[in-house]
Structure formats: structure tokens, C-alpha cells
Design a protein around this motif. Sequence first.
Motif, PDB file in Angstrom:
ATOM      1  N   PRO A 150       0.740  -1.214  -0.042  1.00 29.67           N
ATOM      2  CA  PRO A 150       0.017   0.252   0.050  1.00 29.67           C
ATOM      3  C   PRO A 150       0.791   1.222   0.009  1.00 29.67           C
ATOM      4  O   PRO A 150       0.386   2.076  -0.565  1.00 29.67           O
ATOM      5  N   SER A 151       2.023   1.344   0.735  1.00 33.59           N
ATOM      6  CA  SER A 151       2.958   2.257   0.615  1.00 33.59           C
ATOM      7  C   SER A 151       4.109   1.985   1.165  1.00 33.59           C
ATOM      8  O   SER A 151       4.464   0.766   1.837  1.00 33.59           O
ATOM      9  N   THR A 152       5.088   2.854   0.937  1.00 34.53           N
ATOM     10  CA  THR A 152       6.528   2.783   1.539  1.00 34.53           C
ATOM     11  C   THR A 152       6.630   2.523   3.256  1.00 34.53           C
ATOM     12  O   THR A 152       7.543   2.121   3.722  1.00 34.53           O
ATOM     13  N   TRP A 194       1.915  -7.201   1.932  1.00 31.30           N
ATOM     14  CA  TRP A 194       2.306  -7.310   0.618  1.00 31.30           C
ATOM     15  C   TRP A 194       0.923  -7.950  -0.154  1.00 31.30           C
ATOM     16  O   TRP A 194       0.282  -8.793   0.536  1.00 31.30           O
ATOM     17  N   GLY A 195       0.833  -7.706  -1.235  1.00 30.25           N
ATOM     18  CA  GLY A 195      -0.295  -8.071  -1.896  1.00 30.25           C
ATOM     19  C   GLY A 195      -1.526  -7.640  -1.609  1.00 30.25           C
ATOM     20  O   GLY A 195      -2.771  -8.185  -1.970  1.00 30.25           O
ATOM     21  N   LEU A 196      -1.499  -6.422  -1.217  1.00 25.69           N
ATOM     22  CA  LEU A 196      -2.627  -5.599  -0.561  1.00 25.69           C
ATOM     23  C   LEU A 196      -2.800  -4.455  -1.160  1.00 25.69           C
ATOM     24  O   LEU A 196      -1.479  -3.803  -1.334  1.00 25.69           O
ATOM     25  N   LEU A 197      -3.722  -3.654  -1.608  1.00 30.24           N
ATOM     26  CA  LEU A 197      -3.741  -2.220  -1.885  1.00 30.24           C
ATOM     27  C   LEU A 197      -4.907  -1.529  -1.392  1.00 30.24           C
ATOM     28  O   LEU A 197      -5.977  -2.281  -1.109  1.00 30.24           O
ATOM     29  N   PRO A 198      -5.096  -0.406  -1.319  1.00 30.33           N
ATOM     30  CA  PRO A 198      -6.237   0.347  -0.637  1.00 30.33           C
ATOM     31  C   PRO A 198      -7.441  -0.215  -1.688  1.00 30.33           C
ATOM     32  O   PRO A 198      -7.218  -0.402  -2.891  1.00 30.33           O
TER      33      PRO A 198
END
Length: 580
Positions: free
Chosen positions: A120-122, A137-141
Motif C-alpha cells: 500500500p505504501s513505503t 504485501w499483495g494488498l492495495l487500498p
Amino acid sequence: MSHPLHFIQASDTSGLAALHTERGAIPAQYEALQAHLKGLGLERFGTLWAEPVTGQATPTGYASISWYTPLEGIGTPLSGLDAGEAEQARTELRRAREAIEPHLDDSPGGALLRKALFIPSTDNIFVVNGHPVLVNWGLLPQGTDESAAPILWGGPSGEPAPAPSPNSTAEPVSAVNAAKAVPHGTAAGAGIATGTGVDARTAGAVGSTGAAATAGTTGEGTAETVLVRRSRAGLFVALLLGLLLGVLLLFGLRACTEGAPETPAVPATPPAPVEAPEDAARRAERENLLREKAFWQALLELSPCELKAFFEENGKTPPAPDGARPVPGKPLPDAAPGGAVPGVSLPPLPSANATIPAKTADLSALTIPQRLEQGTVLILAPVPGGAQQGTGFFINPEQVLTNRHVVANAIGGQVVVTNAVLRGARRGTVVAQGSAPGSDFAVIRVAFAEGDRIPVLPLSTNVSRTDKVSAWGFPALVSEQDPAYLKLLGGDFSAVPEVVFTDGVVNAILHTTPTNIVHSAVVSQGNSGGPLVNEKGDVVGINTFIRLDADSNRQTQTALGSDAIMAFLREKGIPFTELK
């Protein structure tokens, strides 16, 4: 193969959507990811991904995920490291990038590897003993398109690409598209294309045209004259066709205008469904948490000077630097833009009795369950964006022992301590932490209120294989269902969650440094720092990590032995009770 796991972070992933392949959600394919890396001969890079223990499944992903790593040490966000340590971590990321990039192809394994690089972000890059580790990891908003997602790396230097700010107009580049933009023959270190350059096919066409024009000029201008005449004829035909199309379009628009009704019918808007009070409360709580997260993430992006100016402008004292004592009585930042309260706030300090140790309860007057219920405490360590949860227990009338990883990132070394005997939350300060490898211990001095009376739990090294033992603590999977726990997170310091008891036997005693006690009393994230006790109620170890066997889907638990606990306390000059 089983392997020891060390807790990094518990993430609220209810606002994130899991990416998928034909085999299912990406975070659920951790073992397949590791197997693919091994098949490529890249198993040494497997620790780049933290191992997930998923919570309740949701339509888009998971409500929460706890992240673990086989690497020993404390996980620290990349943004929280000094320049030298951060550069070492970036160097490790560059090495991983050079090895992984050639395998980001369209095969099933390549697709899995590519999607596993989305974060999603650093803020989701942690560093454990110099090694970068990804969480979430493997996730997004939710609602984010993969083609416009933040990437793990994107610059020529291999440094993590910063997440785009809300005010940014630049379009972020996904790891998927970035990988496709890199030919398999690209030399290592050439960097990932950012989407701003000339398309390779366009560049090739331009080069071919230029070469043909150069070749044509060698024939005394004849070829050039023919090219110019053909260009003028083509231009005339194009203009004529454009004129005809414009006339036809004009008549078409007039016909549409004449045939259209003057007042188009507007469909009736259905009445909005009435929202249940419980749903409204959950929605409001989620929106509040998202605002809190955004507030803390914005603070992390400030420079030290900007951060200092922010605290001074808002009448706050910035968190004390490592090794410095926090200013007594100064609260954490408690007012975010929009009125949200970020993270977990600290309870107020008691009156003048804050420095007076509590009175010691008479253990002989208590049953063993009463001793453990009153001697075990819940610990909430405020960290940027929320709180780290763990367990601890009283080792003397003024101090609590827990794991170092529970409080390592606590802002200003300040934590929340509570249990049934305290009748409410108390403020605690981290006063000692282990530094040697495996010395995952920390001590908290508690600011008691008048009338506090606590039982001190004695330590014992008398433990053998097959002994019956029990674990006491506050596992998050149970606490999240406790109404008192939710009230405490909301700032009700009188709310006291229930302590959880599990029992089992000692499976093995590993004569490592420190001693590892493997047992079957089930523990999970949140139990870290809690006591492992024998049938007499004596503490024989401190629950620290779990061991997962992927082949048999079995979990065992490991506690650090009391011999190591007592050696640490003696080194720090901290009193405790030892039973021979």
C-alpha cells in the motif's frame, strides 16, 4: 519445514483489498511464493516477504493480518532508521531487485511474484537486522487499480519509490507495468521504466524513418521531391475528407437536437436506506481510524524541522529521542486534523503517589488463577498510526516484565498498562531493554494510583519435559471480541479486558542461548511477553514466539526460560523473587 517466527506487526487490513491470481488471494499464497523462489534458486530472498497469519476473511480480503519473520531482531520501519542503516537496507533491496526482475514474466509464478511486490505504501517496509521485510504485501487500498498502484521500487538506484501524495498530479506506476517495460535483456541496475519515456516501438519507428530519409537524400534529390509531392497530395485528400465528415456530423447533431424532448424525464431517486445504529457506529469508527492513519502517515513524511515546528505550533512536546527520558506528564499528540484522536492515548498520571510502589498482595490469600489474573497485565504501546499490543507480568511491586519487541517502537517509551486488580489503565515507562541476541526482554515502571495492590509473580527454573503449564495473556484474536477492550481503545481507561488462559504441556526444552521452552499451551499475537507458569503458579518462562509447520499445518509455542529472564534482571539491577 518448521521455523521460528518473530512478530513484526498486526495490521488492520479492513480498508485494503487483496490482489488475486487463479489460485486465490495473494497473501494466502505465501508458501507457493516461497516454493517458486526456491525453484528459481532465489530462496535467499524469501525473507523479503513477512509471513502472514490472516484474521477473519472479508469480501475484499481480510479484517486483519499479523506478520512474522524468521529473522531474529526488532522490526523497525525503514523511515525510522538512521542514514547508514537505511542505506544498508536499500542496498539489500537493490540486490533483491536485480535478482527478481528477470523473472517477472507472464507465467503463473511470474504473476504471483509480481503481484506480491505490491504494497500500500513505503510505510510497509520494515528492517530486521539490516534486512528489508515487507508487510501488507499483495494488498492495495480498496478501489485502487493495479496499473496505478504504488510500487516497491522504481528509481534507477533501486530505492523504494515514495507513495504519491494526495495533492500529487503525477500518475504512479505499478510494479506490473514497470516490469513489463523492462526487456528481459536489460542489464542489471538499468532501472525500471517509469512510463515517462518514449515507447520502444515509437522510438524504433522514428529511428527507421530517420535512416530512410538519410538514405534518400543521396540520390540527387529525386527521392526527396517525390516524397514531398506525395505528402502534399495526401494532405489535400485528408482535408477534403475532414470537411465532408464535419458536414455529416453537423446534420447528425441537428437531427438529434430536434428529436430530443425539451425536458428529459428524471428517474425518481429511491429513498436512502435507513442505516442501523450498529452499522453507523462501525462506519464512524472505521472512518475515524482511517483519518488517524492518514494523520500519522503525514507526520512521518515531515522533516525533523517541520515535525518540531508542528509540535510547537500545536502546543505539544515531540517524542523524546532514543535514550532520553520523556517529559513527565506530557501527553502524546491527541488532536488530529478533523478532530480525530490518533492512535491510543495515554491515561493521565496519578497524583503525588505516582512514584510510590504499589503494595504487594499476599499470595497465600489468593488462588493460583487469582494470582495470574491479577499479576498479568495488558500492554498497549502507542506507535505511529495505532498501538502495539502485548502482555506483561509483575516481577516486583513497581515494575512489569514483557518482551522487547512489544515496546521497542513505543513513542517516547510510554505505554498503557491495565488489568483487573488495577481497576483501570495506568501509564508506564520503559526503563530497561535487552540488547544481546535473543535477549527479548523489557521492563516497564508503572505509575500506580493510591490503593493499588498487586501480586508479584515469582520466577522458577524448575521445569521439565511433560510438565503441565499454562499461558496467560491478551491474544488479539480474543481481545478484539471483548467490549471492554474496544472501550479502552476508545479512551475509556476504566475498562478492563479479560485475561485469557490456555493450558498444555512442555514438549521440549532446547538448551540454546537463551533456553527455549517448547510447549502446547496455545498462544497468538498479543500473548508476547506473557507468563508461562507451572501448576504452582510459578513463572518458568515468557511467551515470545510461535513456530509454524507448513507441511502439517501445526503450530507450537516457544517461551524464553526463566534462567535467561533472571540473568537479564540481574544485569540491569532489577529486583525479582526467585523460587529454588
